[in-house]
Design a protein around this motif. Structure first.
Motif, PDB file in Angstrom:
ATOM      1  N   ASP A 112      -3.234 -12.118  -3.006  1.00 10.55           N
ATOM      2  CA  ASP A 112      -2.103 -12.819  -3.622  1.00 10.55           C
ATOM      3  C   ASP A 112      -2.453 -14.256  -3.984  1.00 10.55           C
ATOM      4  OD1 ASP A 112      -0.496 -10.571  -3.399  1.00 10.55           O
ATOM      5  OD2 ASP A 112       0.294 -11.158  -1.434  1.00 10.55           O
ATOM      6  N   MET A 113      -3.208 -14.924  -3.104  1.00  4.82           N
ATOM      7  CA  MET A 113      -3.602 -16.306  -3.377  1.00  4.82           C
ATOM      8  C   MET A 113      -4.511 -16.387  -4.598  1.00  4.82           C
ATOM      9  SD  MET A 113      -2.310 -18.631  -1.318  1.00  4.82           S
ATOM     10  CE  MET A 113      -3.504 -19.972  -1.309  1.00  4.82           C
ATOM     11  N   LYS A 149     -12.215 -20.014   1.118  1.00  9.37           N
ATOM     12  CA  LYS A 149     -11.782 -18.966   2.045  1.00  9.37           C
ATOM     13  C   LYS A 149     -10.338 -18.525   1.794  1.00  9.37           C
ATOM     14  CE  LYS A 149     -11.623 -17.882   6.990  1.00  9.37           C
ATOM     15  NZ  LYS A 149     -11.893 -18.399   8.364  1.00  9.37           N
ATOM     16  N   GLN A 150      -9.480 -19.477   1.447  1.00 12.68           N
ATOM     17  CA  GLN A 150      -8.063 -19.139   1.249  1.00 12.68           C
ATOM     18  C   GLN A 150      -7.868 -18.161   0.100  1.00 12.68           C
ATOM     19  OE1 GLN A 150      -5.653 -22.379  -0.416  1.00 12.68           O
ATOM     20  NE2 GLN A 150      -7.547 -23.523  -0.807  1.00 12.68           N
ATOM     21  N   TYR A 151      -8.808 -18.178  -0.865  1.00 17.82           N
ATOM     22  CA  TYR A 151      -8.664 -17.321  -2.038  1.00 17.82           C
ATOM     23  C   TYR A 151      -9.187 -15.909  -1.810  1.00 17.82           C
ATOM     24  CZ  TYR A 151      -7.560 -21.712  -4.322  1.00 17.82           C
ATOM     25  OH  TYR A 151      -6.974 -22.915  -4.657  1.00 17.82           O
ATOM     26  N   ARG A 152      -9.625 -15.635  -0.582  1.00 18.34           N
ATOM     27  CA  ARG A 152      -9.976 -14.255  -0.262  1.00 18.34           C
ATOM     28  C   ARG A 152      -8.716 -13.402  -0.108  1.00 18.34           C
ATOM     29  NH1 ARG A 152     -14.351 -15.767   4.502  1.00 18.34           N
ATOM     30  NH2 ARG A 152     -15.729 -17.034   3.191  1.00 18.34           N
ATOM     31  N   SER A 153      -7.596 -14.035  -0.049  1.00 24.73           N
ATOM     32  CA  SER A 153      -6.312 -13.339  -0.067  1.00 24.73           C
ATOM     33  C   SER A 153      -6.022 -12.909  -1.498  1.00 24.73           C
ATOM     34  CB  SER A 153      -5.198 -14.259   0.445  1.00 24.73           C
ATOM     35  OG  SER A 153      -3.934 -13.794   0.032  1.00 24.73           O
ATOM     36  N   GLU A 199      -9.893  -9.515  -0.149  1.00 25.39           N
ATOM     37  CA  GLU A 199      -9.092  -8.402   0.354  1.00 25.39           C
ATOM     38  C   GLU A 199      -8.519  -7.597  -0.811  1.00 25.39           C
ATOM     39  OE1 GLU A 199      -5.853  -9.998   2.641  1.00 25.39           O
ATOM     40  OE2 GLU A 199      -4.624 -10.348   0.864  1.00 25.39           O
ATOM     41  N   ASP A 200      -8.513  -6.274  -0.650  1.00 32.49           N
ATOM     42  CA  ASP A 200      -7.968  -5.384  -1.680  1.00 32.49           C
ATOM     43  C   ASP A 200      -8.568  -5.677  -3.047  1.00 32.49           C
ATOM     44  OD1 ASP A 200      -6.267  -4.235   0.250  1.00 32.49           O
ATOM     45  OD2 ASP A 200      -4.745  -5.775  -0.101  1.00 32.49           O
TER      46      ASP A 200
END
Length: 417
Positions: free
Chosen positions: A71-72, A65-69, A98-99
């Protein structure tokens, strides 16, 4: 049991290192993720690519889930790229990132990455997805299992396999299920909770019953000419419901964009031009179509036509309905015009085939009927009649080939028999 999906693996292989994003599209549950994470990854490893140079990420897994960012994810990918060798980046359910358009375009600027992505909701599966990548996307569209692929995992002969295939279709998971109850429940649940829900959520559809009624109308009329005015009339006369033609057009587009249905246009063969409405619609998977109707309208002749259409599309052909204008003598002794129809005009580059789907030809009258439009053609392209009966492939004095549906579906060069 693993379905090899060899034709799609080859398409990916042919696109390796082409500087474009490989966008794997297809109806949900047709095997996109398995193709990339399993089949293609094994192929890369067979070439000697180390696992460290295959960077995979499935965004629908909670642990990721954190890698849906954006930048991450980019930071994670940067940490994995430690040399100048080629890295293969495989991103699944990328619409959850995202993006994601910006991320993918960013990756395109890196010299030593080859990017492959897939997604499974209606936004990502939209036909205009490639515009998101500013012309730098390369689409590989995956279809449900063809009958030939279906046989790979079937425990029985081709006749029993056909009887199952025309009812339950070619979604890989369905093909591996052991009981009819499993298949029925899964397909019916999948249509309502996945395909329909995706479309409703994406477009904010409030009158879901109208959408469901439209799906039922289209499912009941596969292979029949129709258009929004005709569908509107059905809503009024049969369902006692009022829905605008604009709404009908929009809903049909939504279903097309999600690859649930495919539209086939009419083409005037001698006039060499496309004709407007009416058109025909076919379902990407027969099992989903049957599930939508509660498995109550399983007419083998119509389903065979849909399966032939899907087979041609999976082989890469553009498919139209052929129309031939001809002059006939009317009952009052005057000359009149009549339109004869060819079920499919299949084109691929310089190749063209005229194909009739004739479930059975029990007598001479039916034979004459099926050949009538083909006999009016004056070009040299091959003319084929496909029948359900097991028959020897024959070619008559007019150059018309007749073959069994089994030869057509199972022989790789069947169009040249």
């Amino acid at each position: 049991m693993e379905f090899k999906r060899e034709q799609y693996l080859q398409k990916l292989v042919n696109r390796m290192h082409n500087g474009l994003i490989k966008v794997v599209t297809g109806i949900r549950r047709c095997g996109k993720s398995y193709l990339l994470f399993n089949i293609f990854s094994k192929y890369l490893q067979g070439l000697g690519v180390s696992s460290e140079h295959i960077i995979s990420m499935a965004f629908d897994i909670r642990q990721n889930k954190q890698y849906r960012s954006a930048d991450m994810l980019l930071e994670y990918i940067d940490s994995k790229i430690v040399d100048k060798d080629m890295y293969y980046i495989i991103l699944d359910e990328v619409q959850m990132l995202e993006d994601f358009e910006e991320v993918l375009n960013t990756l395109l600027h890196r010299n030593n990455v080859d990017v492959y992505v897939t997604g499974s909701n209606s936004r990502f599966l939209s036909k205009d997805i490639l515009t998101e990548f500013r012309g730098r996307g390369d689409e590989v569209h995956i279809y449900p299992l063809t009958f030939k692929e279906y046989l790979e995992g079937y425990n029985g002969d081709m006749y029993h396999a056909w009887a199952d295939y025309i009812v339950y279709g070619g979604l890989p998971l369905v093909a591996l299920m052991k009981t009819e109850e499993q298949k029925v429940n899964y397909l019916q649940s999948l249509f309502s909770t996945t395909y329909l829900r995706d479309i409703v959520d994406r477009y904010g559809i409030s009158k879901t019953q109208e959408m469901e009624n439209l799906i039922d109308i289209l499912a009941s009329s596969i292979g029949s000419l129709t258009n929004p005015p005709k569908i509107e009339a059905t809503f009024k006369s049969v369902l006692k419901s009022t829905v605008s033609m604009n709404t009908i057009r929009q809903y049909i587009e939504y279903l097309e964009d999600a690859f649930v249905i495919n539209k086939t246009l009419r083409y005037n063969v001698k006039g060499r031009k496309y004709i407007g409405t009416p058109v025909k619609y076919y379902f990407e998977d027969i099992g989903l179509r049957n599930a939508r109707l509660g498995f109550r309208q399983v007419e083998e002749n119509h389903l065979m036509e849909n399966i032939i259409y899907n087979e041609l599309r999976s082989r890469g052909y553009a498919v139209d309905i052929g129309i031939i204008d001809t002059r006939v003598l009317t009952e009052d002794g005057k000359m009149g015009r009549k339109q004869l129809e060819i079920d499919f005009v299949a084109n691929l580059g310089s190749k063209r085939y005229y194909i009739q789907s004739a479930f059975s030809m029990p007598d001479e009258a039916k034979l004459v009927q099926e050949k009538a439009s083909l006999l009016k053609l004056d070009d040299s392209f091959k003319k084929i009649i496909v029948v359900k009966d097991v028959v020897k492939v024959t070619c008559d004095e007019n150059g018309i080939t007749t073959m069994s549906i089994f030869d057509f579906l199972l022989k790789e060069n069947s169009l040249e028999l």
